[in-house]
Design an enzyme around this catalytic site. Structure first.
Site, PDB file in Angstrom:
ATOM      1  N   HIS A  37      69.945 -16.266  62.891  1.00  0.00           N
ATOM      2  CA  HIS A  37      68.554 -15.921  62.366  1.00  0.00           C
ATOM      3  C   HIS A  37      68.055 -14.804  62.934  1.00  0.00           C
ATOM      4  O   HIS A  37      67.418 -13.872  62.365  1.00  0.00           O
ATOM      5  CB  HIS A  37      67.778 -17.113  62.992  1.00  0.00           C
ATOM      6  CG  HIS A  37      67.985 -18.463  62.181  1.00  0.00           C
ATOM      7  ND1 HIS A  37      68.672 -19.480  62.872  1.00  0.00           N
ATOM      8  CD2 HIS A  37      67.796 -18.970  60.921  1.00  0.00           C
ATOM      9  CE1 HIS A  37      68.715 -20.510  62.066  1.00  0.00           C
ATOM     10  NE2 HIS A  37      68.067 -20.388  61.013  1.00  0.00           N
ATOM     11  N   GLY A 149      70.193 -15.090  54.456  1.00  0.00           N
ATOM     12  CA  GLY A 149      71.475 -15.086  54.961  1.00  0.00           C
ATOM     13  C   GLY A 149      72.522 -15.145  53.544  1.00  0.00           C
ATOM     14  O   GLY A 149      72.210 -16.057  52.909  1.00  0.00           O
TER      15      GLY A 149
HETATM   16  P1  AMP Z   1      67.786 -22.156  57.929  1.00  0.00           P
HETATM   17  O1  AMP Z   1      66.981 -22.330  58.963  1.00  0.00           O
HETATM   18  O2  AMP Z   1      69.138 -22.656  57.925  1.00  0.00           O
HETATM   19  O3  AMP Z   1      66.832 -22.506  56.774  1.00  0.00           O
HETATM   20  O4  AMP Z   1      68.146 -20.604  57.553  1.00  0.00           O
HETATM   21  C1  AMP Z   1      67.103 -19.511  57.487  1.00  0.00           C
HETATM   22  C2  AMP Z   1      67.806 -18.274  57.277  1.00  0.00           C
HETATM   23  O5  AMP Z   1      68.695 -17.819  58.022  1.00  0.00           O
HETATM   24  C3  AMP Z   1      68.464 -18.434  55.487  1.00  0.00           C
HETATM   25  O6  AMP Z   1      68.366 -17.166  55.028  1.00  0.00           O
HETATM   26  C4  AMP Z   1      70.059 -18.417  56.177  1.00  0.00           C
HETATM   27  O7  AMP Z   1      70.808 -18.213  55.053  1.00  0.00           O
HETATM   28  C5  AMP Z   1      69.938 -17.666  57.101  1.00  0.00           C
HETATM   29  N1  AMP Z   1      71.111 -17.904  58.056  1.00  0.00           N
HETATM   30  C6  AMP Z   1      71.632 -19.196  58.297  1.00  0.00           C
HETATM   31  N2  AMP Z   1      72.736 -19.228  59.212  1.00  0.00           N
HETATM   32  C7  AMP Z   1      73.115 -17.852  59.046  1.00  0.00           C
HETATM   33  C8  AMP Z   1      74.149 -17.252  59.649  1.00  0.00           C
HETATM   34  N3  AMP Z   1      75.299 -17.838  60.125  1.00  0.00           N
HETATM   35  N4  AMP Z   1      74.208 -15.771  59.384  1.00  0.00           N
HETATM   36  C9  AMP Z   1      73.246 -15.115  58.872  1.00  0.00           C
HETATM   37  N5  AMP Z   1      72.048 -15.816  58.264  1.00  0.00           N
HETATM   38  C10 AMP Z   1      72.078 -17.223  58.366  1.00  0.00           C
END
Ligand code: AMP
Length: 284
Positions: A37, A149
């Site tokens: 994140h 991501g």
């Molecule tokens: P989430 O909190 O899981 O909804 O993720 C929020 C954002 O962070 C989304 O755009 C995800 O794709 C991105 N994200 C989650 N894990 C990763 C990671 N390991 N590397 C890069 N971006 C990520």
């Protein structure tokens, strides 16, 4: 760093920034933040004058009630991490303000063939909920650029279609997946793994990398897919759900033959209390 939970206050704040000629970047999250994140926050900070991060666990994108109810809430830690990363605003809306009329009888999105496979197939309704919450967030925050991501590759494809089909005036960018030193893709859901599960979790990325090499060497997609699935299933702690090769642009499944366009290899597997997803891109 400001923390704002009111929708109108957030919208007015951004309107004023943009009227002053400032460029605004936005990173939507569900909290329990990790370095993946934070890499999105850094990408936004590099390219914008102001960076806003939302923390909102959106009920309408969960097809599994337990997953929603047990989603980690670590706001104090998240706030400290965002402060350290130099984020300017955290937007933390309440369920009541996001869904004032409840979540029944909501508008629903159909992304067509894009969501008939992979996550769309195994998580019915998930992408409609993603479409709703991302539309809401982009309408409230009105950022110049929003960062997502590659870890959630199909989600990015869905959001790219949403923004294009609805002429939403935000540029959307995909950023690389951040991994732990042993290769495991960072994920808030990794917090659910016990020590034994955490130790074997990097198998998923090893299998993806082997499959990538096999495809580049010209092996048949069907054989590569089967070998990858079996390698995960061979470990009793894992229950693989799918491993698929999709055309990188159309997201249609490729079932056999050698690859002749860029593809993504995407997988999902249950490990203990966590359902993990990961993918690699094979550029041709
Ligand atoms: P989430 O909190 O899981 O909804 O993720 C929020 C954002 O962070 C989304 O755009 C995800 O794709 C991105 N994200 C989650 N894990 C990763 C990671 N390991 N590397 C890069 N971006 C990520």
């Amino acid at each position: 760093m400001k923390v704002i939970s009111e929708l109108k206050e957030t919208n007015s704040f951004v309107r004023k920034l943009r009227a002053d000629g400032k460029k605004v970047g936005f990173v939507p999250t569900m909290g329990a933040l990790h370095q993946g994140h934070i890499s999105l926050i850094e990408a936004s900070k590099n390219e914008n004058d102001y960076t806003i991060c939302s923390i909102y666990v959106n009920p309408t994108q969960f097809n599994n009630k337990e997953d929603f109810e047990t989603y980690p809430n670590l706001f104090a830690q998240d706030k400290a991490k965002l402060e350290e990363a130099g984020c300017d605003v955290i937007f933390t809306p309440s369920h009541e303000s996001m869904y004032p009329n409840g979540v029944d009888n909501l508008l629903s999105f159909d992304f067509g063939s894009l969501t008939s496979v992979l996550e769309g197939k195994y998580r019915p309704g998930h992408f409609s909920g993603v479409g709703i919450v991302v539309s809401k967030l982009l309408n409230i925050v009105m950022p110049d650029v929003a960062y997502f991501g590659q870890k959630d590759l199909q989600q990015f494809m869905v959001i790219r279609k949403l923004v294009s089909d609805l002429s939403i005036m935000t540029e959307v960018k995909s950023c690389p997946t951040l991994r732990e030193p042993d290769g495991l893709a960072m994920s808030s859901r990794n917090l659910r793994l016990n020590e034994e599960e955490r130790n074997i979790a990097p198998l998923l990325y090893r299998v993806l990398k082997e499959a990538k090499t096999a495809l580049i060497e010209g092996n048949d997609v069907g054989n590569v897919q089967k070998k990858a699935f079996d390698s995960i299933a061979a470990n009793a702690l894992f229950t693989p759900e799918y491993i698929e090769v999709v055309d990188f642009n159309s997201f249609s499944l490729i079932k056999n033959g050698k690859i002749n366009n860029s593809v993504a290899i995407c997988l999902s597997a249950h490990l203990g209390k966590a359902r993990l997803i990961d993918n690699v891109i094979v550029e041709v």
